[in-house]
Design an enzyme around this catalytic site. Structure first.
Site, PDB file in Angstrom:
ATOM      1  N   ALA A  99       1.993  38.648  63.596  1.00  0.00           N
ATOM      2  CA  ALA A  99       0.924  39.550  63.512  1.00  0.00           C
ATOM      3  C   ALA A  99       1.249  40.759  64.187  1.00  0.00           C
ATOM      4  O   ALA A  99       0.782  41.759  64.009  1.00  0.00           O
ATOM      5  CB  ALA A  99      -0.240  38.886  63.987  1.00  0.00           C
ATOM      6  N   GLY A 100       2.180  40.561  65.314  1.00  0.00           N
ATOM      7  CA  GLY A 100       2.222  41.503  66.336  1.00  0.00           C
ATOM      8  C   GLY A 100       3.566  42.445  65.928  1.00  0.00           C
ATOM      9  O   GLY A 100       4.333  43.369  66.655  1.00  0.00           O
ATOM     10  N   ASP A 151       8.825  47.547  81.425  1.00  0.00           N
ATOM     11  CA  ASP A 151       7.842  48.026  82.341  1.00  0.00           C
ATOM     12  C   ASP A 151       7.518  47.297  83.751  1.00  0.00           C
ATOM     13  O   ASP A 151       6.528  47.587  84.407  1.00  0.00           O
ATOM     14  CB  ASP A 151       6.394  48.089  81.489  1.00  0.00           C
ATOM     15  CG  ASP A 151       6.269  49.166  80.482  1.00  0.00           C
ATOM     16  OD1 ASP A 151       7.042  50.275  80.705  1.00  0.00           O
ATOM     17  OD2 ASP A 151       5.641  48.788  79.497  1.00  0.00           O
ATOM     18  N   PRO A 159       5.030  36.227  67.320  1.00  0.00           N
ATOM     19  CA  PRO A 159       4.295  36.155  66.358  1.00  0.00           C
ATOM     20  C   PRO A 159       4.210  37.129  65.310  1.00  0.00           C
ATOM     21  O   PRO A 159       4.105  38.397  65.671  1.00  0.00           O
ATOM     22  CB  PRO A 159       2.725  36.116  66.982  1.00  0.00           C
ATOM     23  CG  PRO A 159       2.910  35.759  68.482  1.00  0.00           C
ATOM     24  CD  PRO A 159       4.281  36.652  68.706  1.00  0.00           C
ATOM     25  N   VAL A 211       8.639  49.119  71.405  1.00  0.00           N
ATOM     26  CA  VAL A 211       9.751  48.776  72.286  1.00  0.00           C
ATOM     27  C   VAL A 211      10.684  47.640  71.893  1.00  0.00           C
ATOM     28  O   VAL A 211      11.826  48.069  71.974  1.00  0.00           O
ATOM     29  CB  VAL A 211       9.133  48.321  73.641  1.00  0.00           C
ATOM     30  CG1 VAL A 211      10.144  48.158  74.687  1.00  0.00           C
ATOM     31  CG2 VAL A 211       8.223  49.636  74.258  1.00  0.00           C
TER      32      VAL A 211
END
Lengths: 277, 277
Positions: free
Chosen positions: B53-54, B117, B51, B31
């Site tokens: 990693a994401g 969301d 981060p 998103v």
């Protein structure tokens, strides 16, 4: 990220939420009347500041019809006090100096503002728009060509499926009924609900979705959702009354083909009959 | 004011201006990558907090390709200090509590925010969008049916005149050239300029407007603007290479008709030949 070279020159198109918000509109002329309509559509409360002498007939009508949604002050802009509890400011007056003054006050207070006809004093612009029930479409040419925006708006309006707004509204109702029947947020059930709604929207024509009434929705949920399938329109008691352009077009193609077939047959027959003599 | 009963339930559709503005994006997933693209289109400077990693592959690509337009911090949201000099906040993280905390901080500072969301934490929503150069179109169903928004977007995309974005871009260039040639704000000249541009946009097909190059524009201004008329495409040295859908469609109708004629002729001939024997 196919076309990175052109990642510039645009705006961020947004659907701004104004429910329970206060919008100050300064000015009551032609442009202001359009602004009033736009923010009423978004459920805003309007405070309108404009001497009554300069009110457009449409503005007057809005003030009369919506006394509970529009607070009207028959005067010019009074200064900072007019900006208290205001969430958005729209001005449409001829006085450029006054407009800039209002803009400066709004910006000090971080209140989003649009000053008609003075782009540098605008945090946002309005585009060419289409509205049909809960369906809203905006066309922006980012200031390059208001006329083309208008032409494109009309073409889109003409090409939209019949009663697209009605279909959106009916599908919204069906979705809430489904959520009542199979409640809960997220998880497997949420995914199944989403998939089934997507299937309904994909399998049914938009004109047919717009026909959904209470009875048909109940049948759609009983025979469809409960059995994990998507019934046809007729199965839930509906019937088509097609009059869409595409139907006309294909009907025309068939008529033309039939006529051409007959003409071919006639020509050939004429040749043979002529030979016989 | 034709349909006053339905003056509610919508949003205020806007083209938000982000040039020279700072947008904080919290999160780097799927998103978030879409958000980054949307705000880069609007010429914003992006500060991205997530981060590493994401990070979604697309997000990584954006960070690598636009080091001057994206300031990246490989960490989670740090608190109020992250909101300094920020003009808009977009979050797209899975942590609902963290999202609400960021929203509260943004609202204290009157910074517009969208929390993916979590509708109540959104000052604005994103709709289904089409972009073609400076032409941008947004379709909003006001939360009633994202799937129908998508279907309608595809239908509009398919029905748009070929190279509508190119036409908008070319007309924008023509307008600036006209303003250079006949400068000045407002007055009679301004009105004449506007009328002539409207005439060009109305008389020419959109596909033809998209063909306008520098030479053709010079001729259009010399033989058109100067003589207060709108020359045809050929007069300014252009030529059409039509391949629009409508042309295909009518070609198909002719093919079908010709085939039907031949079939009719053949059937009739067969009947007569059979009789002869």
């Amino acid at each position: 990220m196919t076309d990175t070279a052109s990642l510039s020159g645009g705006s961020l198109l947004l659907a701004w939420q104004l429910k329970h918000k206060n919008v100050l509109i300064v000015g009551g002329g032609d442009v202001a009347s359009g602004r009033i309509e736009s923010v009423l559509v978004a459920d805003a409360h309007v405070t309108l500041v404009s001497p009554s002498a300069g009110l457009h007939p449409l503005t007057k009508q809005f003030i009369e019809r919506y006394p509970d949604r529009i607070t009207y002050h028959d005067r010019t802009f009074a200064g900072a006090s007019d900006l208290e509890s205001v969430d958005m400011v729209l001005t449409a007056i001829d006085d450029v100096e006054k407009s800039r003054e209002i803009c400066a006050l709004a910006r000090e207070r971080r209140i989003p503002i649009n000053v008609a006809d003075i782009p540098p004093s605008c945090d946002f612009y309005f585009g060419s728009q289409i509205r049909s029930g809960p369906l809203q479409i905006m066309i922006s040419t980012n200031g390059q060509s208001p006329k083309l925006a208008n032409i494109i708006r009309k073409q889109i309006e003409a090409s939209l499926p019949e009663n697209a707004g009605g279909a959106v509204e009916r599908v919204g109702v069906l979705r809430s009924k489904l959520r009542e029947r199979a409640p809960g947020v997220g998880g497997e059930l949420g995914k199944r609900r989403m998939r089934w709604m997507i299937d309904v929207c994909t399998d049914w024509e938009m004109e047919d979705l717009a026909l959904l009434d209470e009875d048909m929705m109940a049948k759609l949920l009983d025979d469809g959702w409960e059995k994990n399938r998507v019934p046809r329109l007729k199965e839930v008691g509906g019937s088509r009354r097609r009059s869409s352009l595409s139907t006309h077009k294909s009907a025309n193609t068939w008529l033309v083909s039939a006529a051409a077939f007959a003409a071919g047959a006639a020509c050939s027959a004429a040749v043979f009959l002529a030979r016989r003599r």
